[in-house]
Design an enzyme around this catalytic site. Structure first.
Site, PDB file in Angstrom:
ATOM      1  N   LYS A 127       0.815  -1.222   0.000  1.00 54.21           N
ATOM      2  CA  LYS A 127       0.000   0.000   0.000  1.00 54.21           C
ATOM      3  C   LYS A 127       0.847   1.270   0.000  1.00 54.21           C
ATOM      4  O   LYS A 127       0.427   2.291  -0.529  1.00 54.21           O
ATOM      5  CB  LYS A 127      -0.968  -0.001   1.190  1.00 54.21           C
ATOM      6  CG  LYS A 127      -2.044  -1.056   1.031  1.00 54.21           C
ATOM      7  CD  LYS A 127      -3.275  -0.776   1.855  1.00 54.21           C
ATOM      8  CE  LYS A 127      -4.383  -1.747   1.432  1.00 54.21           C
ATOM      9  NZ  LYS A 127      -5.619  -1.581   2.132  1.00 54.21           N
ATOM     10  N   LYS A 211      -4.711  -9.180  -6.312  1.00 56.49           N
ATOM     11  CA  LYS A 211      -6.017  -9.496  -5.742  1.00 56.49           C
ATOM     12  C   LYS A 211      -7.047  -8.457  -6.167  1.00 56.49           C
ATOM     13  O   LYS A 211      -6.697  -7.293  -6.441  1.00 56.49           O
ATOM     14  CB  LYS A 211      -5.940  -9.599  -4.218  1.00 56.49           C
ATOM     15  CG  LYS A 211      -5.788  -8.303  -3.485  1.00 56.49           C
ATOM     16  CD  LYS A 211      -6.150  -8.464  -2.003  1.00 56.49           C
ATOM     17  CE  LYS A 211      -6.257  -7.088  -1.355  1.00 56.49           C
ATOM     18  NZ  LYS A 211      -7.001  -7.038  -0.130  1.00 56.49           N
ATOM     19  N   LYS A 214     -10.647  -2.960  -3.534  1.00 55.77           N
ATOM     20  CA  LYS A 214     -11.457  -1.734  -3.585  1.00 55.77           C
ATOM     21  C   LYS A 214     -10.634  -0.570  -4.090  1.00 55.77           C
ATOM     22  O   LYS A 214     -11.154   0.367  -4.690  1.00 55.77           O
ATOM     23  CB  LYS A 214     -11.900  -1.333  -2.176  1.00 55.77           C
ATOM     24  CG  LYS A 214     -12.842  -2.238  -1.490  1.00 55.77           C
ATOM     25  CD  LYS A 214     -13.287  -1.537  -0.201  1.00 55.77           C
ATOM     26  CE  LYS A 214     -13.606  -2.519   0.895  1.00 55.77           C
ATOM     27  NZ  LYS A 214     -12.509  -2.760   1.835  1.00 55.77           N
TER      28      LYS A 214
HETATM   29  N1  AQP Z   1      -9.650 -10.273  -3.369  1.00 53.68           N
HETATM   30  C1  AQP Z   1     -10.075 -10.797  -2.238  1.00 53.68           C
HETATM   31  N2  AQP Z   1     -10.361 -12.102  -2.156  1.00 53.68           N
HETATM   32  C2  AQP Z   1     -10.828 -12.643  -0.990  1.00 53.68           C
HETATM   33  N3  AQP Z   1     -11.034 -11.917   0.129  1.00 53.68           N
HETATM   34  C3  AQP Z   1     -10.763 -10.610   0.095  1.00 53.68           C
HETATM   35  N4  AQP Z   1     -10.855  -9.618   1.004  1.00 53.68           N
HETATM   36  C4  AQP Z   1     -10.457  -8.458   0.447  1.00 53.68           C
HETATM   37  N5  AQP Z   1     -10.101  -8.642  -0.820  1.00 53.68           N
HETATM   38  C5  AQP Z   1     -10.275  -9.969  -1.084  1.00 53.68           C
HETATM   39  C6  AQP Z   1     -11.322  -9.803   2.361  1.00 53.68           C
HETATM   40  O1  AQP Z   1     -12.366  -8.873   2.608  1.00 53.68           O
HETATM   41  C7  AQP Z   1     -12.333  -8.481   3.979  1.00 53.68           C
HETATM   42  C8  AQP Z   1     -12.458  -6.976   4.109  1.00 53.68           C
HETATM   43  O2  AQP Z   1     -11.326  -6.331   3.628  1.00 53.68           O
HETATM   44  P1  AQP Z   1     -11.002  -4.844   4.110  1.00 53.68           P
HETATM   45  O3  AQP Z   1     -12.136  -3.975   3.855  1.00 53.68           O
HETATM   46  O4  AQP Z   1     -10.536  -4.821   5.501  1.00 53.68           O
HETATM   47  O5  AQP Z   1      -9.796  -4.417   3.232  1.00 53.68           O
HETATM   48  P2  AQP Z   1      -8.784  -5.207   2.411  1.00 53.68           P
HETATM   49  O6  AQP Z   1      -8.475  -6.544   2.939  1.00 53.68           O
HETATM   50  O7  AQP Z   1      -7.594  -4.334   2.222  1.00 53.68           O
HETATM   51  O8  AQP Z   1      -9.652  -5.398   1.102  1.00 53.68           O
HETATM   52  P3  AQP Z   1      -9.724  -4.580  -0.212  1.00 53.68           P
HETATM   53  O9  AQP Z   1     -11.058  -4.771  -0.763  1.00 53.68           O
HETATM   54  O10 AQP Z   1      -8.579  -4.951  -1.061  1.00 53.68           O
HETATM   55  O11 AQP Z   1      -9.602  -3.072   0.200  1.00 53.68           O
HETATM   56  P4  AQP Z   1      -8.503  -2.014  -0.101  1.00 53.68           P
HETATM   57  O12 AQP Z   1      -8.357  -1.986  -1.577  1.00 53.68           O
HETATM   58  O13 AQP Z   1      -9.107  -0.780   0.474  1.00 53.68           O
HETATM   59  O14 AQP Z   1      -7.266  -2.440   0.573  1.00 53.68           O
HETATM   60  C9  AQP Z   1     -11.060  -9.065   4.569  1.00 53.68           C
HETATM   61  O15 AQP Z   1     -11.382 -10.226   5.298  1.00 53.68           O
HETATM   62  C10 AQP Z   1     -10.235  -9.433   3.372  1.00 53.68           C
HETATM   63  O16 AQP Z   1      -9.387 -10.528   3.613  1.00 53.68           O
END
Ligand code: AQP
Length: 349
Positions: A127, A211, A214
């Site tokens: 990040k 992956k 968001k």
């Molecule tokens: N690509 C993915 N596949 C499976 N699980 C996923 N999670 C996120 N992306 C995937 C799971 O969703 C939960 C919530 O995630 P978060 O909101 O805490 O942020 P994150 O893990 O950083 O997910 P994002 O969507 O990728 O957000 P950004 O882009 O903001 O960093 C977690 O349980 C995560 O494992």
């Protein structure tokens, strides 16, 4: 002392209640990876465990979201939880910052966690990219706050996607070191990640090595939970594949990350195995597979999206759920935090 005898004889196993905790950030809207990797498990776990599900706005501010939008983003995540099947009567749904003890425990854990542990966290490296020195301290410290979120409730199980495995290991290390440093064996449980199962790692539609996320600048890389059937079809049609037909066995997916991802998504949303999907589509081209996948995705997500719209239109009802959830969360967290203060020897106000 509260919460089922947290101090056991040295070496004894943790004896407290079995409890599930997890959370999601109210950054951009939730996507298919969030749904399959985490939210679907949140729903299923209600059958077996006491469940506490948080919307982690304190985590979201590590990347500077628009303050005017943050409350509504929180409501959208709450609506997604409920629309997907988290029952606010059975489970606790609340906003992280409404329970001040998260921040307090995070500070105490800052004094337990080691710099070297945090420096190894790959999510921070991803990040912050090439600009680590310009990242907020909060982004660096994110996994410590995450440990506090979980352990403030003495949660024993944490449903997350594969990307959170390293952070969960850090939570276990912090719990272990806290217990040892304070001669309080089994005060905190060592939380177990619940990662396995289809959907644990959903990849970008454009790049099978990244992956689904968001924060990816391109919306075409992900299926949002609120995308309509037409948008889903367009995104799936444009998803990266290759000119070869689908293989008829799992082994044939080796070296075809994007294809493997799409087949895995199809299997997860139709609750079939990868082998079953390949039995149906093996030897066929993407012209047959992609519309079928888009249809299955729309069938899964459209009813949830409709319910999310209904719920977000009634702000008062959502806010009441969140207020009630915060009260239930505080009732668990505050006695545990009082015990933590005693263990650490902080001044009793
Ligand atoms: N690509 C993915 N596949 C499976 N699980 C996923 N999670 C996120 N992306 C995937 C799971 O969703 C939960 C919530 O995630 P978060 O909101 O805490 O942020 P994150 O893990 O950083 O997910 P994002 O969507 O990728 O957000 P950004 O882009 O903001 O960093 C977690 O349980 C995560 O494992």
């Amino acid at each position: 002392m509260t919460d089922a005898a947290p101090f056991e004889a040295k070496g004894a196993e943790y004896q407290g209640p079995q409890r599930v905790f997890s959370g999601m950030q109210p950054t951009n809207g939730l996507h298919l990876g969030n749904y399959l990797g985490a939210l679907q498990k949140f729903v299923a776990l209600q059958e077996t465990y006491e469940c506490i599900y948080c919307i982690v706005d304190l985590h979201a501010i590590t990347t500077g979201p628009d303050p005017k939008e943050l409350a509504n983003r929180c409501r959208e995540v709450a609506a997604a939880y409920v629309a997907a099947g988290v029952d606010p009567k059975r489970s606790t749904i609340f906003i992280q910052s409404a329970v001040r003890e998260h921040s307090e425990l995070a500070w105490i854990f800052n004094c337990v966690a080691r710099m070297g542990w945090l420096e190894r966290m790959t999510q921070f490296k991803d990040k912050s990219g090439k600009h680590a020195e310009r990242s907020s301290v909060g982004l660096f410290d994110y996994p410590v706050l995450q440990a506090a979120d979980i352990l403030l409730y003495k949660a024993t199980h944490v449903p997350v996607g594969e990307d959170q495995k390293q952070h969960l290991e850090l939570s276990r290390d912090i719990a272990q070191k806290f217990n040892t440093d304070h001669d309080a064996p089994n005060f905190f449980p060592l939380p177990e990640p619940l990662i396995q199962g289809p959907g644990a790692r959903i990849m970008s539609l454009r790049d099978g090595a990244k992956k689904m996320s968001k924060s990816d600048p391109s919306d075409m890389t992900r299926i949002n939970m609120t995308d309509d059937a037409d948008t889903i079809l367009q995104k799936i049609k444009k998803a990266t594949t290759d000119p070869n037909p689908l293989p008829d066995s799992k082994e044939g997916l080796a070296g075809r990350a994007e294809v493997e991802n799409l087949v895995g998504i199809f299997a997860a949303v139709t609750e079939r195995s990868v082998e079953q999907v390949l039995t149906e589509f093996g030897g066929k081209g993407f012209g047959a597979f992609k519309p079928a996948l888009a249809e299955a995705l729309a069938a899964k997500l459209s009813p949830i999206a409709a319910e999310m719209r209904r719920l977000t239109a009634d702000t008062a009802a959502l806010d009441a759920i969140l207020k009630d959830g915060a009260e239930k969360a505080r009732a668990v967290a505050q006695p545990i935090m009082a015990d933590v203060r005693d263990v650490v020897g902080l001044w009793r106000a």
